[in-house]
Scaffold this active site. Sequence first.
Site, mmCIF file in Angstrom:
data_model
loop_
_atom_site.group_PDB
_atom_site.id
_atom_site.type_symbol
_atom_site.label_atom_id
_atom_site.label_comp_id
_atom_site.label_asym_id
_atom_site.label_seq_id
_atom_site.Cartn_x
_atom_site.Cartn_y
_atom_site.Cartn_z
ATOM 1 N N GLY A 1 -76.374 37.492 -62.079
ATOM 2 C CA GLY A 1 -77.072 37.821 -63.261
ATOM 3 C C GLY A 1 -77.376 39.179 -63.456
ATOM 4 N N ASP B 1 -63.131 41.126 -67.169
ATOM 5 C CA ASP B 1 -64.064 41.046 -65.911
ATOM 6 C C ASP B 1 -62.886 40.664 -64.793
ATOM 7 O OD1 ASP B 1 -66.159 41.828 -67.128
ATOM 8 O OD2 ASP B 1 -67.199 39.696 -67.146
#
Length: 489
Positions: A167, A217
């Site tokens: 996160g 990513d």
Amino acid sequence: MKIISGSTQDLRDTASFIELLDRLPEYLPEKGTDFFAPHRELVVTRAPGRLDLMGGIADYSGSLVLEIPIESATHAALQRQENETIEIISIPARPGVEQRCFEMALADFVKASAPVEYAEVRERFQADARSHWAAYVAGAFLVLMRERGAIFKEGARILIGSDMPEGKGVSSSAALEVSVMMAVAAAYGIEMSPQEMAFLCQSVENLVAGAPCGVMDQMTSACGEADKLLALLCQPGEMLGTIKLPAELEVWGIDSGIRHAVGGADYARVRAAAFMGYRIIAEVAGLPVRESEIEGVVQIDDPKWKGYLANLTPREFESSYAPHLPSQMAGSEFLKRYKGITDMVTSVKPELEYPVRAAARHPVYEHARVQSFMEILERWQDIGQAERLGELMYQSHASYSSCGLGSTGTDELVRIVREIGAACGLYGAKITGGGSGGTVAVLCRRGAGDSVKSVAEEYTRRTDLQPTLIVGSSPGAHRFGHLRLMKDN
């Protein structure tokens, strides 16, 4: 554990992970010596996170992005087992984080002798918040079944070890997906290129976990090289090569302490708004639009821009299309007038308001900024050019905020970097990845670590938050390859 093939490449975290495998009884008192069978081979893989230096959320609109793999990574150890069960254990690297376990039958991915639909599995994982994390791991098996026709006659035991902060906007999810996909491919003899692996991992995140990310990513985690920027044109994922940072520069990350989630409402809303903008532009441009069989999804014949907002120039956008885009638009009004968007992983919700103009403008300008950034690096002469790079990063950060993807913490970090400035070796900063919290990337003079630490200290003084500093780089999963291990006894 004895290494049969492969190399740790002198990576300390890999050596530590192998030591963890030797000491499993300490971590798994109930399963320790029984989790991995003594006479069966283990495959070990490693995939790093990434810092998004430029490009960010414009990836789903076809932008050029510049990404660097970081030092922190996720390891996966996989051993095939005779029964058709997937057992997964994730051991946390940080105190206070709960150890996670998950188990399922491979038969749960099959219905009437065929792989089940993604939607069914996605709903199953999303229904249980405690096991949703396992979608990023087990999802590799379903994606390989559906996309590659893989047949798994043996199950697997998988141990996950990671020092990736979750996160924080450095793509812990991609590192998890890539490490697991690499391990499954190696253990079951499934050949694939690193680019294909990245796209399959994106499918795990989009279609099984239900998080609407672009591919940058996964591509960085799979294909990146240590201390180099990966230049990726996201149309959908064309690698343009790598760029070694000039010797005078380095990149740091500063975690704001505010949690970021790529599946969060802000990211999904901005992404959908960008596709709403593209749909309206297509109408203005007279491009043929067809409704599809999927409600809320349309198809557009677009030979001009190939379906990507990034292919519009800023001048073209402002002169011909920006006046037709509303600043805010209700989802219900959009669906009534335009029927849907071309994106397959987000949807327009009638009850929400969308920042259409800002979300569509961002990838148009971001693509141009990244092109300028890369051209400066490719024609690098001296440190005097660094402030121009930094200004492009500041512009990118401001554009994130105009879309609604800023946060008080990341804005404060960027503000402090500006205040300390180039005189102290800090040239630019921007929020990374999906925004709405997470990490700020800082471009600085090599050796200016004390100035970066000063930013963190001032941030703590102003906010009472404790930021984490991210520095260092490591090879992507493909460069690392895989290890084959056998228990000594």
